[in-house]
Write a protein that holds these residues in place. Sequence first.
Motif, PDB file in Angstrom:
ATOM      1  N   UNK A   1       0.712  -1.106  -0.059  1.00 17.04           N
ATOM      2  CA  UNK A   1       0.076  -0.105   0.025  1.00 17.04           C
ATOM      3  C   UNK A   1       0.868   1.151   0.033  1.00 17.04           C
ATOM      4  N   UNK A   2       1.907   1.388   0.770  1.00 20.09           N
ATOM      5  CA  UNK A   2       2.683   2.593   0.691  1.00 20.09           C
ATOM      6  C   UNK A   2       3.271   2.835  -0.580  1.00 20.09           C
ATOM      7  N   UNK A   3       3.984   1.963  -1.131  1.00 19.67           N
ATOM      8  CA  UNK A   3       4.550   2.089  -2.347  1.00 19.67           C
ATOM      9  C   UNK A   3       3.391   2.398  -3.432  1.00 19.67           C
ATOM     10  N   UNK A   4       2.277   1.732  -3.420  1.00 19.58           N
ATOM     11  CA  UNK A   4       1.261   2.307  -4.598  1.00 19.58           C
ATOM     12  C   UNK A   4       0.681   3.444  -4.463  1.00 19.58           C
ATOM     13  N   UNK A   5       0.691   3.875  -3.187  1.00 17.63           N
ATOM     14  CA  UNK A   5       0.214   5.284  -2.807  1.00 17.63           C
ATOM     15  C   UNK A   5       1.300   6.196  -3.270  1.00 17.63           C
ATOM     16  N   UNK A   6       2.542   5.939  -3.201  1.00 18.75           N
ATOM     17  CA  UNK A   6       3.372   6.844  -3.518  1.00 18.75           C
ATOM     18  C   UNK A   6       3.517   7.030  -5.082  1.00 18.75           C
ATOM     19  N   UNK A   7       3.206   5.968  -5.919  1.00 21.38           N
ATOM     20  CA  UNK A   7       2.917   6.025  -7.266  1.00 21.38           C
ATOM     21  C   UNK A   7       1.898   6.843  -7.842  1.00 21.38           C
ATOM     22  N   UNK A   8       0.608   6.567  -7.039  1.00 18.09           N
ATOM     23  CA  UNK A   8      -0.623   7.323  -7.306  1.00 18.09           C
ATOM     24  C   UNK A   8      -0.314   8.839  -7.255  1.00 18.09           C
ATOM     25  N   UNK A   9       0.426   9.009  -6.001  1.00 14.56           N
ATOM     26  CA  UNK A   9       0.689  10.533  -5.725  1.00 14.56           C
ATOM     27  C   UNK A   9       1.273  11.438  -6.960  1.00 14.56           C
ATOM     28  N   UNK A  10       2.349  10.509  -7.493  1.00 10.51           N
ATOM     29  CA  UNK A  10       3.133  11.301  -8.584  1.00 10.51           C
ATOM     30  C   UNK A  10       2.144  11.263  -9.821  1.00 10.51           C
TER      31      UNK A  10
END
Length: 532
Positions: A492-501
């Motif tokens: 979840x944290x990595x996916x959230x970071x990718x979506x944030x980008x």
Amino acid sequence: MREREAALREAAAREFDLIVIGGGINGAGVARDAALRGLSVLLIERHDFGFGTTWRSTKLIHGGLRYLEHREWGLVREGLHERSVLLRIAPHLVRPLEFLVPIYHGGRYGYRMVQTGLWLYDLLALGTSLPRHRALGPEAVAALEPALNRVRLQGGFAYCDAHAPFPERLCLENVLGAVEAGALALNYLEAVHLRAARGRVQAVVARDRLTNAEVELRGRVVVNATGPWVDQVLRRAGARGDRIGGTRGSHIVVDLGAAGPRRAIYAEAGSDGRPFFIVPWRGYHLVGTTDEPFHGDPGAVRPGECDAAYLLAEAARVLPGAPLGPEAVLYAFAGVRPLPRAEGRQAGAITRRHFLHRHDAEGLGGLISIVGGKLTGYRRVAEETVALVFRLLGRAAPPCRTATLPLVPGSSPAAEDALTRHLVSIYGGRAGLVLALARIDPTLAEPLCPHGPDIGAQAVHAARHELACTVADVLLRRTPCGWNRCRGMDAAPRVAALLAREFGWNADRTEAAVGAYREEVDATLITDAGVP
């Protein structure tokens, strides 16, 4: 997100031939079929596409062997025909699956009864592609699955059906196909009111759940394809009465390692005689399902207090040679079947047929509600619904093409390595788009979490090309990562970071997105399901 905002503005500015409320498998199928036949279509969904019953099923594509007990010959024949169609038009998403049916002395379903049922099943499947059933003696059954209980084993049967390991992808590909045919599709857009005048539905008032803004949407015909929420939507139009008699189906996912069965087991529960399945699935085993009346909010459904313990005990009885202790259970989940209301009938005896309701007599002309149906038959439901839409529009219906047109366009890339094979199993002809992202940015080729093969490029692809808005959209309904042992928590944290980008989120919003994912997973994939 800019594309979604533009689509919302366009939706508010146009009048559509058809507005479909509900982005589960039936609504998605209706939207695709209608768009392919030239109608202007808007599809709206209050949560994410496939959020409701679609992704919480047993994931089978079948005629329904059990339905023969209730003489549902037509339903079984239709299901077997649709199974054949889906195997042909979506071979990466719908795959053959062999089932083993062990028969025990003293069981509710005796050897001759099951043999007769399978003979009828084969007869109704004539002209389809899968092999006929095989009768097996007790030694042959035990040899096929050594973990099976051999006490009082009389013999058994092997037969073929099919399954969709990722039904949420089957739903999504129908949504994407609708968009590619010219439809607009918006998730997180909730129908809060249906405005009627002069005996017809004139507009749908919808609320954007991401911004709280309201918008009025105009359509000549409206299809209510909201599954277990059908009655809720009708009440927002002023209609009375109950048409849905939903039942809860609970499942557990267990990790048996190499000791689990290699083929699906279709068995009879020892405590109450109900049939249930043990299905190999993504390296784990799916055990289900139950069938109990449900009267609550379908979006908040959880397994019943004793459901997980019941399923685990019955699976352990059938497979005493497998390590089916409480520690094997990864999580449990449940969904609500949107069955037609049938007062006084046992849940298992309620028909799985679908019905199309017109609401002209209630002053809601131009409104159609879909009641019932199952995953296997979604394409046929859509075909019948779209034919009715054309009649209401007073137009001749072009031929339906969904029985022959591939669900996913293009050819799959050569599966030369494990990652490509995995991506092809999810995306089919679209897998090359994901691989291209990983080639451009090698960091996107890194796994999202240690419990599965999904990679960062899939999250970026979901954001850019698959209408994903949240972390849960990516991990639960675009990739299978959320079904891993960790329930996607590690990813979840990595996916959230990718979506944030991709979406321009700040740090606070990114952190909130991870928290929202954890809340959704804790509410749907239950780890404290009451297994002793």
